[in-house]
Motif scaffolding. Structure first.
Motif, short mmCIF file in Angstrom:
data_model
loop_
_atom_site.label_atom_id
_atom_site.label_comp_id
_atom_site.label_asym_id
_atom_site.label_seq_id
_atom_site.Cartn_x
_atom_site.Cartn_y
_atom_site.Cartn_z
N PHE A 261 0.80 -1.22 0.00
CA PHE A 261 0.00 0.00 0.00
C PHE A 261 0.83 1.28 0.00
O PHE A 261 0.33 2.34 -0.38
N ILE A 262 2.07 1.23 0.44
CA ILE A 262 2.92 2.42 0.31
C ILE A 262 3.12 2.74 -1.17
O ILE A 262 3.08 3.91 -1.58
N GLN A 263 3.28 1.70 -1.99
CA GLN A 263 3.39 1.89 -3.44
C GLN A 263 2.10 2.52 -3.98
O GLN A 263 2.15 3.45 -4.81
N ALA A 264 0.96 2.04 -3.49
CA ALA A 264 -0.32 2.58 -3.96
C ALA A 264 -0.51 4.03 -3.54
O ALA A 264 -0.98 4.86 -4.33
N ILE A 265 -0.12 4.36 -2.30
CA ILE A 265 -0.24 5.74 -1.83
C ILE A 265 0.69 6.65 -2.63
O ILE A 265 0.35 7.80 -2.95
#
Length: 407
Positions: A261-265
Motif C-alpha cells: 500500500f505504500i506503493q499505492a499511496i
C-alpha cells in the motif's frame, strides 16, 4: 518523478536537496556528547598564555652557558601553578628548578631535564645542554586567540568535550535532533514480546533496527504501532506521522504486490514523489518523496534491504536534518575470492573487512547467502568489520574494489 534510476543519479538527487537543519538549543557540556555543533568554535585566548615547562628540569639562560663552564648555582624552585612571577637573574650563571607545567622564569630560554644534570650541594652540573626552546611549550603552541578549533556540523565526541572544557565552555550550542517516524506494515509482523501462534509470522526486526540506526545517526526516533495491510489505516497513520515528524521512514509495502500500500499511496500522491525505484540490489523498490512538505522514504521490507537502503539513502537526508554532512567511508580493498553476480544491477553485497599485516582484504566467509531477508549476515562471529562490497560485474580474487565501511 523519476523511475528506475541509477544509483549515481539517486545519490545526486539526495545530495542536491536543500534541507536546513533543525533549530538550535543550548545544552550543558556533557549533554553535547554525540550532538552536532551548531556554530564554529574559536579560541578566546592563546593556549598556553605563557611559555611553560614541558618536563621537570632546570631553567637557565643560554647567554650564561659560556661563562658557566657547565656549572650553575640553583637560585630557587618554581612549581606548577606558582602564583609568583619568577625572574632569572642574569648577573651570573643561575638556574631555577622548574617542574612540569610551571611558567618559564623571565629571562630563561633553556630547560635542562633532570636526567641531564648532577646536583652537587647548591650547584647544578649540566651534562648536556638542549637546544634553545626545546622541552618548552611556547605561547600559543596549542592554539592562538581567534584560531578556529571546531567547525559547525561536527558531531561531538569525548575529545571535543575535553577541548571545549579547556575553553571554559560550560554550555554548547547544538542543532535540535530531528524527529523521525518509523512505520512498519505487514499482516505477518508481530511486535516483540508477543507470542507467536503461527509459524508464518515474523517479529518486528525492521522497526527496532531503524529505531537504533536513527538514534545512532543523531535523530529522535518514534516507532508507531505495527500497521496491518489495509490502505486507509496506513494512509491515516502516514498522515499523522507526517504532521508529527520531520522525516518518515516506512518499511514494507514498497514493492509491487497486491498488498503493497505504500506503493499505492505513492501513486495517489505521485506529484510529491521525487524518485521511485533504483537499479540496485538489494533495495530496488525504494521510494523517496516530499509528502506534505516532509521528507519520506519507503524502504523495502526485507531486513537486508531495509538496512542497506538506510545506509545508502536515508542517512544522507537524516544527516542534512541533523546539520552534519554525511560522508561515506569508502575504501579500495583487495578481494580474497572470486565473485559471481546473478544480474546486471549494481550490487551492494555484505562482506567481512579484515586487516592482515597492515593490508585490508574482504571476504564473504560465514555469509549464508545474499538473500534480502538474512540480517545475521551483518553480525559477524569474529572481529571482522562489516562493509558493503560495491559490485558492478563479476570480479576475480586479487581485484581491488570499492567497499563502504559500516558502523
Amino acid at each position: 518523478m523519476e523511475e528506475k534510476i541509477t544509483y549515481a543519479r539517486a545519490k545526486e538527487i539526495l545530495q542536491n536537496q536543500k534541507i536546513s537543519p533543525k533549530g538550535l538549543e543550548r545544552v550543558f557540556l556533557y549533554e553535547s556528547l554525540g550532538r552536532v555543533l551548531a556554530k564554529d568554535i574559536f579560541a578566546s585566548e592563546d593556549m598556553p598564555e605563557v611559555a611553560l615547562s614541558n618536563m621537570d628540569g632546570y631553567a637557565l639562560s643560554s647567554t650564561m652557558i659560556g661563562e658557566s663552564k657547565g656549572v650553575f648555582k640553583i637560585f630557587s624552585e618554581n612549581p606548577a601553578g606558582n602564583q609568583e612571577s619568577i625572574e632569572l637573574p642574569l648577573t651570573k650563571p643561575y638556574a631555577i628548578k622548574t617542574l612540569t607545567g610551571a611558567a618559564m622564569p623571565k629571562g630563561a630560554d633553556i630547560l635542562v631535564p633532570f636526567e641531564n644534570t648532577n646536583i652537587n650541594g647548591e650547584y647544578l652540573e649540566v651534562n648536556e645542554f638542549p637546544k634553545i626552546g626545546e622541552f618548552i611549550r611556547k605561547v600559543g603552541d596549542n592554539y592562538k586567540k581567534g584560531e578556529k578549533l571546531l567547525s559547525q556540523g561536527t558531531k561531538l565526541n569525548a575529545i571535543h568535550i575535553g577541548l571545549l572544557a579547556s575553553l571554559n565552555q560550560v554550555f554548547v550550542e547544538v542543532f535540535e535532533k530531528p524527529k523521525v517516524g518509523i512505520l512498519v506494515s505487514g499482516n505477518e509482523i508481530l511486535e516483540i514480546g508477543e507470542s507467536k501462534s503461527n509459524p508464518n509470522t515474523l517479529y518486528n526486526a525492521n522497526g527496532h533496527l531503524l529505531y537504533a540506526k536513527i538514534k545512532e545517526n543523531g535523530g529522535n526516533p518514534k516507532l508507531y504501532p505495527i500497521l496491518k495491510d489495509e490502505k486507509s489505516s496506513i494512509q491515516d497513520c502516514l498522515k499523522e506521522a507526517l504532521e508529527e515528524c520531520d522525516l518518515v521512514v516506512s518499511t514494507g509495502g514498497a514493492s509491487v504486490g497486491d498488498y503493497d500500500f505504500i506503493q499505492a499511496i505513492s501513486k495517489q500522491w505521485s506529484d510529491e514523489v521525487v524518485f521511485k525505484g533504483v537499479r540496485i540490489k538489494p533495495g530496488q523498490h525504494i521510494i523517496y518523496a516530499h509528502f506534505h512538505q516532509k521528507q519520506f522514504f519507503g524502504l523495502p521490507g526485507f531486513p537486508n534491504s531495509t538496512l542497506v537502503t538506510f545506509e545508502l539513502f536515508v542517512k544522507e537526508i537524516l544527516g542534512k536534518l541533523c546539520g552534519v554532512l554525511c560522508r561515506e567511508n569508502i575504501l579500495e580493498v583487495t578481494l580474497k575470492e572470486d565473485v559471481q553476480k546473478g544480474d546486471e544491477r549494481l550490487e551492494f553485497r555484505v562482506c567481512n573487512i579484515r586487516n592482515e599485516g597492515g593490508q585490508f582484504f574482504i571476504d564473504f566467509e560465514g555469509k549464508k547467502s545474499f538473500q534480502s531477508a538474512i540480517l545475521n549476515n551483518f553480525c559477524p562471529l569474529d572481529d571482522a568489520r562489516m562493509g558493503l562490497a560495491v559490485l558492478e560485474g563479476n570480479r576475480l580474487k586479487g581485484d581491488r574494489i570499492p567497499v563502504i565501511v559500516l558502523g
